[in-house]
Design an enzyme around this catalytic site. Sequence first.
Site, short mmCIF file in Angstrom:
data_model
loop_
_atom_site.label_atom_id
_atom_site.label_comp_id
_atom_site.label_asym_id
_atom_site.label_seq_id
_atom_site.Cartn_x
_atom_site.Cartn_y
_atom_site.Cartn_z
N VAL A 1 30.02 25.12 29.35
CA VAL A 1 31.17 24.40 28.79
C VAL A 1 31.51 23.14 29.55
CG1 VAL A 1 32.19 26.45 27.72
CG2 VAL A 1 32.83 25.83 30.08
N VAL B 1 42.68 41.40 35.86
CA VAL B 1 42.07 42.13 34.76
C VAL B 1 40.71 42.62 35.24
CG1 VAL B 1 41.25 42.01 32.38
CG2 VAL B 1 43.24 40.66 33.08
N SER C 1 30.70 38.61 28.74
CA SER C 1 31.26 39.69 29.55
C SER C 1 32.78 39.59 29.58
CB SER C 1 30.72 39.63 30.99
OG SER C 1 31.15 38.43 31.63
N GLY C 2 33.41 40.60 30.16
CA GLY C 2 34.84 40.56 30.44
C GLY C 2 35.71 40.36 29.21
N ILE C 3 36.73 39.52 29.38
CA ILE C 3 37.70 39.28 28.32
C ILE C 3 37.04 38.64 27.10
CG2 ILE C 3 39.77 37.98 27.70
CD1 ILE C 3 40.71 38.34 30.61
N TYR D 1 41.06 27.07 41.97
CA TYR D 1 41.28 27.91 40.80
C TYR D 1 42.70 27.74 40.27
CZ TYR D 1 41.38 32.12 37.87
OH TYR D 1 41.51 33.00 36.82
#
Length: 258
Positions: A64, A189, A15-17, A156
Amino acid sequence: MRLEGRAALVTGAGSGIGRAISVRFAAEGARIALLDKADAAALDAVADEIRAAGGRALALSADVSDAAAVDDAVARAARDLGPVDIAVNAAAIWHPTPVMETDAVARFDRMIDINLKGTFHVVRAVLPGMIEEGGGHVVTFASVAGVMGLSESAAYAASKGGVILLTRSLGTELAGHGIHVNAIAPGNVRTPMNAWMREPGNEEMIRRFERQNPSGRAFAEPEDIVSAALFLCTAESAAFYGAVLVADEGLTASLAPL
C-alpha cells in the site's frame, strides 16, 4: 445479507483484522478484493476460504505504500468485481521505535509510508469510482496509540494519529459526494502483529493489560472489531462522517486505579 451486490476492497486481508473482515463481509454478500503484500499462499488461503463458503474473492498482491501498485490493484478489482464501493484499510505495521535507535529514521519513514500514506493511497484510488457511482463507504484503522500516544512507539502513534485526522478531514470533504469515511481505533487485538506478547515468559505483560483494561480482557479478538466495520459500511451509519469509534476494552475511558 447486508452487503449483497457490493464490492469491497480490504487491505491487510492476509491475516488478523483484515482477514476477519474479509471473511465476514463475504458472508454478508460482498464481492471481496483481498489486497496484501503477504506471501501469495496466505492470501490465497483467505480467498479459498471465502470461495468454499460460496463467496467471490480476488487475491491481489500489492504494497500500500506504492501508490502506482495500489492504483493498479483497484483498477483490476473494478474490472473483475465491479466498482469498488467499500474500502477497508486494515494494512499496518508496528514495532517499537525508541527515538535514539540508530535506524529510527528508516523505521519512522516505513511506518508513515504504510500506515498513513498507504491509507491515503487507497482512499485516493477508490474515490473516482465511488464518486461516479454516487457514494460509498471507507473504513480506516487508527489505534488507541493515535489517541493517547505510546512510549517507545512514536512512529506508530504518529502514523495512527495522522490516520485519525486524515479520516476526519476526508469525512467532511467527501460527505457531499455521499462517501462515508470513518475510523476504528482498536486497543490490543489478538493478531499476528502482537503475537510475541503472548509468548511464554510474557505472562506479567498480559496480567498488566488485564489490570489496565476496565473489561478485564487483555486482548480483543479480530472478530470483535468486524461488527463495527460492518456497521460503518451500511446505511445504518448514515449520519457518520469522519467519526472515530474507539474499541479498546474501555482503556481510554478511564484512569488507571490509583
